[in-house]
Design a protein around this motif. Structure first.
Motif, short mmCIF file in Angstrom:
data_model
loop_
_atom_site.label_atom_id
_atom_site.label_comp_id
_atom_site.label_asym_id
_atom_site.label_seq_id
_atom_site.Cartn_x
_atom_site.Cartn_y
_atom_site.Cartn_z
N MET A 175 -8.77 25.82 45.41
CA MET A 175 -7.40 25.38 45.18
C MET A 175 -6.52 26.57 44.85
N THR A 176 -5.23 26.31 44.80
CA THR A 176 -4.28 27.37 44.45
C THR A 176 -4.44 27.70 42.97
N VAL A 177 -3.90 28.85 42.59
CA VAL A 177 -3.91 29.25 41.19
C VAL A 177 -3.21 28.20 40.34
N GLN A 178 -2.06 27.73 40.78
CA GLN A 178 -1.31 26.73 40.02
C GLN A 178 -2.10 25.43 39.87
N GLU A 179 -2.72 24.97 40.95
CA GLU A 179 -3.54 23.75 40.85
C GLU A 179 -4.69 23.94 39.88
N ALA A 180 -5.34 25.09 39.94
CA ALA A 180 -6.47 25.36 39.04
C ALA A 180 -6.00 25.38 37.59
N ARG A 181 -4.85 25.98 37.37
CA ARG A 181 -4.32 26.04 36.02
C ARG A 181 -4.06 24.63 35.47
N GLU A 182 -3.61 23.73 36.34
CA GLU A 182 -3.32 22.36 35.92
C GLU A 182 -4.58 21.55 35.63
N VAL A 183 -5.66 21.77 36.38
CA VAL A 183 -6.85 20.94 36.21
C VAL A 183 -7.91 21.54 35.29
N CYS A 184 -7.84 22.81 35.03
CA CYS A 184 -8.86 23.46 34.19
C CYS A 184 -8.81 22.86 32.78
N GLN A 185 -9.98 22.47 32.27
CA GLN A 185 -10.02 21.77 30.99
C GLN A 185 -10.09 22.68 29.76
N HIS A 186 -10.26 23.99 29.96
CA HIS A 186 -10.42 24.90 28.82
C HIS A 186 -9.24 25.87 28.72
N TRP A 187 -8.60 25.94 27.55
CA TRP A 187 -7.46 26.84 27.34
C TRP A 187 -7.84 28.29 27.59
N TRP A 188 -9.04 28.68 27.18
CA TRP A 188 -9.43 30.09 27.30
C TRP A 188 -9.67 30.48 28.75
N MET A 190 -12.45 19.86 35.32
CA MET A 190 -12.79 21.00 36.17
C MET A 190 -12.74 22.26 35.33
N LEU A 191 -13.51 23.25 35.76
CA LEU A 191 -13.57 24.51 35.06
C LEU A 191 -14.07 25.59 36.00
N GLU A 200 -18.51 32.71 21.89
CA GLU A 200 -17.79 33.90 22.31
C GLU A 200 -17.95 33.98 23.83
N GLY A 201 -16.83 33.97 24.56
CA GLY A 201 -16.89 33.94 26.02
C GLY A 201 -16.26 35.16 26.65
N PHE A 202 -16.83 35.58 27.77
CA PHE A 202 -16.34 36.70 28.57
C PHE A 202 -16.13 36.22 29.99
N MET A 203 -15.04 36.64 30.64
CA MET A 203 -14.76 36.22 32.01
C MET A 203 -14.50 37.42 32.90
N LEU A 233 -12.15 40.50 32.27
CA LEU A 233 -10.79 40.06 31.96
C LEU A 233 -10.54 39.99 30.46
N GLY A 234 -11.60 39.82 29.69
CA GLY A 234 -11.41 39.75 28.25
C GLY A 234 -12.51 38.97 27.56
N ARG A 235 -12.28 38.80 26.25
CA ARG A 235 -13.21 38.08 25.38
C ARG A 235 -12.43 37.02 24.63
N TRP A 236 -13.02 35.84 24.51
CA TRP A 236 -12.37 34.72 23.83
C TRP A 236 -13.35 34.09 22.86
N ASN A 237 -12.86 33.65 21.72
CA ASN A 237 -13.63 32.85 20.78
C ASN A 237 -13.06 31.44 20.85
N PHE A 238 -13.94 30.47 21.02
CA PHE A 238 -13.47 29.09 21.19
C PHE A 238 -14.48 28.12 20.61
N LYS A 239 -13.99 26.92 20.33
CA LYS A 239 -14.83 25.84 19.80
C LYS A 239 -15.19 24.91 20.94
N SER A 240 -16.42 24.49 20.98
CA SER A 240 -16.88 23.53 21.98
C SER A 240 -16.09 22.24 21.85
#
Length: 175
Positions: A133-146, A57-58, A107-110, A92-99
């Motif tokens: 879902m709740t913030v906590q649930e989303a944090r647990e299932v989200c597949q991307h650190w950024w 999920m993302l 380079e990602g912006f949210m 919210l910010g800018r992130w650099n990440f590897k696929s």
């Protein structure tokens, strides 16, 4: 009227000076009790979507194209992938990440998006699931650190008693 077809192709994609594809996305959210003011993260629900390949999920995100602003691209991607519209708030910010699937850097912006309308039909309805879902649930299932980091920044912005003017929740101008 909104076109119910997702944009495809990469011919209009933006790339930064390092050659990284630029992507934008949103954290769609709503208050559990409509018209409620924020007290803490338990008062919020966020909308996550399944990846197209069904592995995790993302939050909705995709390419920022040359003929649109970041905010327009974030809004379009959120409509195409999650079928929601609303008010986009300050970045919210800018992130650099590897696929995770390609040997490519991005380079990602949210942005947070306060959901005002949830559509029954949207371009990627048959390709994705969407789940509140709740913030906590989303944090647990989200597949991307950024994206998890963006979620943390969003919650911190809402819970911080003193915020710089440029970080306060509220609509942003299109640029």
């Amino acid at each position: 009227m909104v076109a119910l077809v997702a944009r495809t192709g990469r011919h209009l994609q933006r790339y930064n000076k390092q050659g990284r594809r630029q992507v934008v996305g949103c954290i769609p959210y709503r208050y559990k009790i409509p018209n409620q003011t924020f007290v803490d993260a338990r008062d919020l629900e966020v909308l996550v979507i399944s990846s197209q390949k069904g592995k995790g999920m993302l939050f909705p995100k995709g390419g920022w194209e040359q003929d649109e602003s970041k905010i327009e691209a974030a809004s379009r991607e959120t409509l195409e992938e999650a079928g929601v519209r609303g008010t986009i708030e300050c970045e919210l910010g800018r992130w650099n990440f590897k696929s995770k699937t390609r040997d490519t850097y991005y380079e990602g912006f949210m942005f947070p998006l306060l959901v005002e309308e949830q559509l029954d039909f949207w371009p990627e309805k048959n390709a994705r699931q969407r789940i509140w879902m709740t913030v906590q649930e989303a944090r647990e299932v989200c597949q991307h650190w950024w994206m998890k980091d963006a979620l943390d920044r969003f919650v911190n912005r809402l819970t911080s008693p003193e915020q710089p003017a440029e970080e306060q929740a509220g609509p942003c101008s299109i640029s």
